[in-house]
Scaffold this motif. Sequence first.
Motif, mmCIF file in Angstrom:
data_model
loop_
_atom_site.group_PDB
_atom_site.id
_atom_site.type_symbol
_atom_site.label_atom_id
_atom_site.label_comp_id
_atom_site.label_asym_id
_atom_site.label_seq_id
_atom_site.Cartn_x
_atom_site.Cartn_y
_atom_site.Cartn_z
ATOM 1 N N ARG A 197 -2.228 13.929 23.967
ATOM 2 C CA ARG A 197 -1.328 14.954 23.429
ATOM 3 C C ARG A 197 -0.833 14.595 22.040
ATOM 4 N NH1 ARG A 197 3.452 16.069 25.556
ATOM 5 N NH2 ARG A 197 3.749 14.119 26.694
ATOM 6 N N ILE A 231 5.719 8.537 25.172
ATOM 7 C CA ILE A 231 4.514 8.705 25.987
ATOM 8 C C ILE A 231 4.089 7.368 26.596
ATOM 9 C CG2 ILE A 231 2.014 9.084 25.751
ATOM 10 C CD1 ILE A 231 2.664 11.595 24.188
ATOM 11 N N VAL A 277 -4.692 11.163 34.176
ATOM 12 C CA VAL A 277 -3.414 11.752 33.754
ATOM 13 C C VAL A 277 -2.828 10.963 32.588
ATOM 14 C CG1 VAL A 277 -1.005 12.101 34.437
ATOM 15 C CG2 VAL A 277 -2.851 12.826 35.945
ATOM 16 N N VAL A 278 -2.902 9.633 32.673
ATOM 17 C CA VAL A 278 -2.378 8.771 31.623
ATOM 18 C C VAL A 278 -3.121 8.997 30.304
ATOM 19 C CG1 VAL A 278 -2.413 6.362 30.882
ATOM 20 C CG2 VAL A 278 -1.374 6.953 33.052
ATOM 21 N N GLN A 315 6.272 6.994 29.573
ATOM 22 C CA GLN A 315 5.813 7.897 30.641
ATOM 23 C C GLN A 315 4.573 7.329 31.331
ATOM 24 O OE1 GLN A 315 5.149 11.696 28.786
ATOM 25 N NE2 GLN A 315 7.238 11.821 28.020
ATOM 26 N N ASN A 316 3.628 6.848 30.531
ATOM 27 C CA ASN A 316 2.389 6.310 31.095
ATOM 28 C C ASN A 316 2.646 5.092 31.982
ATOM 29 O OD1 ASN A 316 0.896 8.277 29.890
ATOM 30 N ND2 ASN A 316 -0.035 6.978 28.335
ATOM 31 N N ASN A 322 -2.364 12.459 28.875
ATOM 32 C CA ASN A 322 -1.006 12.440 28.335
ATOM 33 C C ASN A 322 -0.979 11.800 26.948
ATOM 34 O OD1 ASN A 322 1.823 12.924 28.547
ATOM 35 N ND2 ASN A 322 2.159 10.784 29.075
#
Length: 660
Positions: free
Chosen positions: A653, A608, A646-647, A611-612, A650
């Motif tokens: 989660r 994650i 969004v970050v 992704q971030n 995310n």
Amino acid sequence: MSTASIRKIRITRTEGKSTGCSVAVQKWFLQVSAVQPFLPDGWDPKSIFCRRVLGSGFGGGLFFGGYYTILEAFEKIRRRKFEIDFLMIVAAGGAAWLGAWAEGAFLLFLFSIGHALENYAMARARNAISALSELAPEDAVVRRDGEELRLPVAELVIGDIVIIRSNERLPADGFVVKGASSVNQAPITGESVPVDKRPVDNAVAAAKAADKVKSEHRVFAGSINGSGSLEVQVTRLASETTLARVVEMVNDAETRQSPTQSFTNKFERIFVPVVILLAITTGFSWLVIDEPVSDSIYRAMAVLVAASPCALAIATPSAVLSGIARAARGGVLIKGGAPLEMLGKLDSIAFDKTGTLTIGEPELVETVPFGEIGADELIAISAAVEVHSDHPLAQAIVRAVEKRLGTSDLIATDFQSITGKGVSAKINGEHVFIGKAGLFLKDDQDALPEDVAQKVTEMSSRGRSTMIVRRGGEFVGVLGLMDTPRAAASDVIKKLRSIGITRMMMISGDNQKVADAIALEVGLDEAFGDLMPDDKVEKIAQLSDHGGVAMVGDGVNDAPAMANATVGIAMGAAGSDVALETADIALMADDLATLPFAVGLSRSTSGIIRQNLWISLGVVAVLIPATLFGLGIGPAVVMHEGSTLVVVINALRLLGYKES
């Protein structure tokens, strides 16, 4: 360029597409244009309304929307830090100066809303941590001087007897002195099923060695009692309980940065000044290209918004905080972002043997009788003798008889311990000797019977500790004992392989044959035996130099090896001061089953974070050229704040992470 010329440019822009007036307002002005002939010369209803009335309204929006941002920005400037808040204030102020009040107010409004949502989201992660401190009750029922008193938990002292009724939370760490019940320890250790608790045999002896009390007697503050009632003797003050120390260490973990977080902080310190220079350069683009000054400055403000690395700044800390909070809820204490992130990148794990892969106590695993004697009679004879010894191997035989036969009528007399070799006693007038081969070899000419010697050799090759039994002049059997693997060990190794751990090994002080036997049984790749503590440290150092390795031990005699590993993991840390202090990661339960959860969570956190970083840097990479080629402040703000949310979402989660 003269002041009048600049003013003319500003008015031109104000009356154009960036006046801040909506389409509906502009249509309304078309409808009232009939009043124009009756107004004084130079009076334009559209200009007056948008620049004066709406301008003052959006000015209020700028002030109230940016109040806290302004304070934070100036505080950082005072400390010679030019960060994201400063960029937002400059961009909003520049937009207002150009007459684009609406866009400036919109920028600060969304920035403030974004900050509020970020703080809310981060608060969710922090609340998951702070909820730990609320697990223990505020008061407790205490028996003092024959009376039952209800006192605040903070007033409990070591030695107090607290009374816990059914379905109540335990107020303190201690051991059970009366009653029996099942206790849900999941809030502390992450164990999925309640654990049966019963009283200690000797409360005085238990109080003197509280750290050595077995798990079936020990309880922790914050755990939940089942249907029975318990009386517990307090062994730790409220401020020193396992729960209190976990909460303190998890809170401290927030301040320990991961390698990625340290990198992004350094990147931000360099990137923000570069952005300011880029914006200044863009503001002078009217000297190179044919456009009004106001358009160049407007584009510069848009660049400031586009290049602000808000999402980058929050990308790693939000993921790390969420990961640490989820781990604590699952009975795993992770001391900061560094071990959390590093564990997710490793593909090698080394295990200690005794107490980690094995239960830490020898068990009778093989019984080979000779002659007409049966297996049950062999262990009954052996137990009758060994019951008088406190040696671990002797106690293992006694436990085996209790499990298999219940009780035995055989009674041994004239017990003697033969140091370093074995024991002897009399049963029904016959001498019984139990021990190593050396007990039966008086000189170099003696030898064991061939079948006995062969069985001893064969058992030893499979890692068994052997005990030969002779009654009278006849050898009646051989017993094989070993420290058996934990029931969950094999499944844990399989799960670790399924989530990407490719190399697993054992590091043990036991002899190589025993280490090989255990490694083969649980499914390890290799085993290193006959290692002294210094040898373990050297072996871990060698493994760490080749890509890194995690070391799993019990946190006491393995502390030096864990300290030299890339990540040190202690299991059974609940109630163990040494384990909590020495390890980077502590598995609170005395159970290997939480190790795959910890590794899987770390890998998810690392994923994650990556992704971030891609999201945050990707949006900046798209927005900067887009604003240079004409994208307005409004769309840039929406994309900028959108990527930040969004970050954070995310990262959140991780709070719902479940082991696959």
